[in-house]
Design a protein around this motif. Structure first.
Motif, PDB file in Angstrom:
ATOM      1  N   LYS A   1      -8.593 -15.354  14.509  1.00 12.37           N
ATOM      2  CA  LYS A   1      -7.517 -16.324  14.671  1.00 12.37           C
ATOM      3  C   LYS A   1      -6.161 -15.686  14.977  1.00 12.37           C
ATOM      4  N   THR A   2      -5.990 -14.434  14.636  1.00 11.78           N
ATOM      5  CA  THR A   2      -4.717 -13.755  14.888  1.00 11.78           C
ATOM      6  C   THR A   2      -4.961 -12.266  15.009  1.00 11.78           C
ATOM      7  N   ASP A   3      -3.931 -11.541  15.393  1.00  7.35           N
ATOM      8  CA  ASP A   3      -4.038 -10.085  15.450  1.00  7.35           C
ATOM      9  C   ASP A   3      -2.846  -9.457  14.741  1.00  7.35           C
ATOM     10  N   LEU A   4      -2.912  -8.165  14.543  1.00  2.00           N
ATOM     11  CA  LEU A   4      -1.900  -7.471  13.770  1.00  2.00           C
ATOM     12  C   LEU A   4      -0.522  -7.540  14.428  1.00  2.00           C
ATOM     13  N   GLN A   5      -0.457  -7.467  15.735  1.00  2.00           N
ATOM     14  CA  GLN A   5       0.835  -7.527  16.424  1.00  2.00           C
ATOM     15  C   GLN A   5       1.511  -8.886  16.225  1.00  2.00           C
TER      16      GLN A   5
ATOM     17  N   GLU B   1       6.714   0.232  -3.073  1.00  2.00           N
ATOM     18  CA  GLU B   1       6.152   1.001  -1.961  1.00  2.00           C
ATOM     19  C   GLU B   1       6.711   0.558  -0.610  1.00  2.00           C
ATOM     20  N   MET B   2       7.427  -0.564  -0.610  1.00  2.00           N
ATOM     21  CA  MET B   2       7.965  -1.158   0.611  1.00  2.00           C
ATOM     22  C   MET B   2       6.864  -1.426   1.633  1.00  2.00           C
ATOM     23  N   THR B   3       5.819  -2.113   1.158  1.00  2.00           N
ATOM     24  CA  THR B   3       4.711  -2.472   2.034  1.00  2.00           C
ATOM     25  C   THR B   3       4.335  -3.934   1.848  1.00  2.00           C
ATOM     26  N   ILE B   4       3.717  -4.470   2.872  1.00  2.00           N
ATOM     27  CA  ILE B   4       3.143  -5.803   2.830  1.00  2.00           C
ATOM     28  C   ILE B   4       1.674  -5.626   3.206  1.00  2.00           C
ATOM     29  N   THR B   5       0.789  -5.965   2.290  1.00  2.00           N
ATOM     30  CA  THR B   5      -0.641  -5.926   2.581  1.00  2.00           C
ATOM     31  C   THR B   5      -1.047  -7.334   2.988  1.00  2.00           C
ATOM     32  N   VAL B   6      -1.586  -7.440   4.178  1.00  2.00           N
ATOM     33  CA  VAL B   6      -1.936  -8.743   4.738  1.00  2.00           C
ATOM     34  C   VAL B   6      -3.447  -8.822   4.923  1.00  2.00           C
TER      35      VAL B   6
END
Length: 121
Positions: free
Chosen positions: A84-88, A73-78
């Motif tokens: 503690k962090t954000d998507l960017q 699917e060429m995806t990374i599920t995080v």
């Protein structure tokens, strides 16, 4: 008697409200994001250099708890802790590993270090 009932009712309501609020905050803390990437080979997870580099560095990103790389699917599920962090920040870190992350293009220097099999044809 009526006053005692009101006090107990108020205490019970307050406790339920506090419990519901704490559960709501817990759900906001843990986030899941599916990031579109570009993977050119069918073995990136097992690739001796790129796969090992990706695996060790993804979990070094502060707040990232787990990830799943889907080569088809060429995806990374995080899965990450939003306190503690954000998507960017996560997308930028993926870019620095040499991979695209949605609208964030792969860092050129990191991309050049990937094995030829892991680069776009």
């Amino acid at each position: 008697m009526k006053s005692n009932f009101l006090k107990k009712s108020f205490v019970a309501f307050f406790m339920l409200f506090a419990i519901a609020t704490s559960f709501g905050q817990e759900n906001k803390k843990n986030q899941k994001a599916v990031i579109k990437t570009s993977i050119s080979c069918d073995h990136c997870k097992e690739c001796e250099t790129c796969g090992a580099n990706f695996q060790s560095n993804m979990l070094k990103i502060k707040g990232v708890r787990m990830y799943e790389l889907d080569e088809k699917e060429m995806t990374i599920t995080v899965y990450y802790n939003a306190t503690k962090t954000d998507l960017q920040t996560i997308k930028t870190a993926i870019s620095k590993l040499g991979y695209d992350a949605d609208d964030v293009k792969a860092d050129v220097a990191a991309y050049d270090k990937l094995d030829n099999c892991c680069k776009k044809a």
